[in-house]
Design a protein around this motif. Structure first.
Motif, mmCIF file in Angstrom:
data_model
loop_
_atom_site.group_PDB
_atom_site.id
_atom_site.type_symbol
_atom_site.label_atom_id
_atom_site.label_comp_id
_atom_site.label_asym_id
_atom_site.label_seq_id
_atom_site.Cartn_x
_atom_site.Cartn_y
_atom_site.Cartn_z
ATOM 1 N N ILE A 189 -11.166 -15.406 -6.155
ATOM 2 C CA ILE A 189 -11.458 -14.237 -5.322
ATOM 3 C C ILE A 189 -10.394 -14.111 -4.242
ATOM 4 O O ILE A 189 -10.124 -15.065 -3.509
ATOM 5 N N ALA A 190 -9.791 -12.921 -4.134
ATOM 6 C CA ALA A 190 -8.762 -12.659 -3.112
ATOM 7 C C ALA A 190 -9.286 -11.665 -2.087
ATOM 8 O O ALA A 190 -9.980 -10.705 -2.431
ATOM 9 N N GLY A 191 -8.946 -11.887 -0.823
ATOM 10 C CA GLY A 191 -9.273 -10.931 0.225
ATOM 11 C C GLY A 191 -8.115 -9.956 0.431
ATOM 12 O O GLY A 191 -6.958 -10.317 0.196
ATOM 13 N N THR A 192 -8.429 -8.749 0.865
ATOM 14 C CA THR A 192 -7.375 -7.741 1.060
ATOM 15 C C THR A 192 -7.404 -7.105 2.452
ATOM 16 O O THR A 192 -6.744 -6.104 2.688
ATOM 17 N N LEU A 193 -8.174 -7.692 3.381
ATOM 18 C CA LEU A 193 -8.197 -7.190 4.760
ATOM 19 C C LEU A 193 -7.254 -8.079 5.580
ATOM 20 O O LEU A 193 -7.587 -9.221 5.904
ATOM 21 N N PRO A 194 -6.053 -7.574 5.904
ATOM 22 C CA PRO A 194 -5.008 -8.430 6.489
ATOM 23 C C PRO A 194 -5.155 -8.701 7.981
ATOM 24 O O PRO A 194 -4.329 -8.290 8.794
ATOM 25 N N ILE A 195 -6.205 -9.421 8.355
ATOM 26 C CA ILE A 195 -6.401 -9.805 9.749
ATOM 27 C C ILE A 195 -6.211 -11.316 9.849
ATOM 28 O O ILE A 195 -7.005 -12.091 9.306
ATOM 29 N N GLY A 196 -5.138 -11.739 10.515
ATOM 30 C CA GLY A 196 -4.867 -13.168 10.619
ATOM 31 C C GLY A 196 -3.458 -13.433 11.116
ATOM 32 O O GLY A 196 -2.716 -12.513 11.458
ATOM 33 N N ALA A 197 -3.080 -14.701 11.099
ATOM 34 C CA ALA A 197 -1.804 -15.136 11.682
ATOM 35 C C ALA A 197 -0.599 -14.809 10.818
ATOM 36 O O ALA A 197 0.539 -14.903 11.279
ATOM 37 N N ARG A 198 -0.827 -14.415 9.574
ATOM 38 C CA ARG A 198 0.286 -14.180 8.660
ATOM 39 C C ARG A 198 1.270 -13.137 9.202
ATOM 40 O O ARG A 198 2.485 -13.299 9.107
ATOM 41 N N SER A 199 0.744 -12.053 9.771
ATOM 42 C CA SER A 199 1.607 -10.970 10.263
ATOM 43 C C SER A 199 2.484 -11.428 11.429
ATOM 44 O O SER A 199 3.564 -10.876 11.668
ATOM 45 N N ILE A 200 2.036 -12.453 12.156
ATOM 46 C CA ILE A 200 2.811 -12.984 13.287
ATOM 47 C C ILE A 200 3.891 -13.943 12.788
ATOM 48 O O ILE A 200 5.054 -13.873 13.202
ATOM 49 N N LEU A 201 3.499 -14.826 11.867
ATOM 50 C CA LEU A 201 4.417 -15.855 11.388
ATOM 51 C C LEU A 201 5.415 -15.348 10.354
ATOM 52 O O LEU A 201 6.506 -15.894 10.216
ATOM 53 N N LEU A 202 5.026 -14.317 9.622
ATOM 54 C CA LEU A 202 5.921 -13.762 8.609
ATOM 55 C C LEU A 202 6.105 -12.273 8.873
ATOM 56 O O LEU A 202 5.687 -11.413 8.097
ATOM 57 N N GLN A 203 6.717 -11.982 10.006
ATOM 58 C CA GLN A 203 6.920 -10.590 10.410
ATOM 59 C C GLN A 203 7.791 -9.861 9.393
ATOM 60 O O GLN A 203 8.791 -10.381 8.918
#
Length: 205
Positions: A137-151
């Motif tokens: 199962i994959a989630g698709t709501l992109p709320i988390g640290a990923r956007s900060i660490l992999l800008q």
């Protein structure tokens, strides 16, 4: 049928209790296991899983995030029969590693991951070559640290793990749910899909 549930990185078994209670309400026998996700004692975790397995009925292993990788390592070590463990459900698990974990190591902050990379948290290539049916199962709501660490990274994700990272050659089925990495374990859709996969060996698409 018994469902044994493992939590993810930085978590405790308590976070999986709501899912456990709901599955119990659907007629499953359930057990949540807790382990130290930063200092994983492989033999202790594997022993805990061994002891949790029902001897009277088939078992299902459910893992969130790192928990799914722990299950993969357990299957590799034990090679249980399909009569003992019939299904595995991975919730937001980077089954071939997570780019966010590799990025954390690149930044020199690998210490915050403890020994989790030893269990496949950083990127690698593998196939699902076990007899157990795997539903991911994959989630698709992109709320988390990923956007900060992999800008600048535009890959679809749950905020931590990308959708592609939840896929592995040899898996039985895969489905996307509109939840973030953590909220996946609390969503009613996740519960419904776990039940559907256990009963029919595929998700409700």
């Amino acid at each position: 049928m018994k469902v044994i549930i493992l939590h993810g990185l930085y978590m405790h078994g308590m976070v999986m209790k709501p899912l456990s209670y709901k599955l119990s309400g659907m007629g499953y026998q359930t057990q949540v296991l807790t382990y130290n996700s930063l200092a994983i004692d492989e033999q202790r975790v594997f022993s805990d899983i061994d002891q949790a397995l029902s001897l009277k009925e088939p078992n299902v292993l459910v893992g969130h995030s790192l928990g799914g990788l722990i299950i993969k390592h357990y299957l590799k070590a034990r090679r249980p029969s399909v009569r003992k463990i019939s299904h595995v459900v991975a919730i937001g698990s980077p089954l071939q590693g997570a780019s966010i974990a590799s990025r954390i190591e690149e930044l020199g902050m690998g210490v915050i991951l403890g020994n989790a990379p030893d269990f496949g948290l950083t990127e690698h290539e593998e196939e699902w070559d076990f007899v157990q049916k795997l539903g991911s199962i994959a989630g698709t709501l992109p709320i988390g640290a990923r956007s900060i660490l992999l800008q600048g990274d535009q890959k679809r994700s749950d905020g931590t793990v990308t959708v592609e990272e939840t896929k592995i050659p040899g898996m039985t089925d895969h489905i996307e749910i509109y939840n973030s990495h953590t909220s996946l374990i609390y969503g009613s859709a996740t519960l419904e899909q776990i039940h559907h996969f256990i009963q029919r060996s595929h998700f409700k698409h």
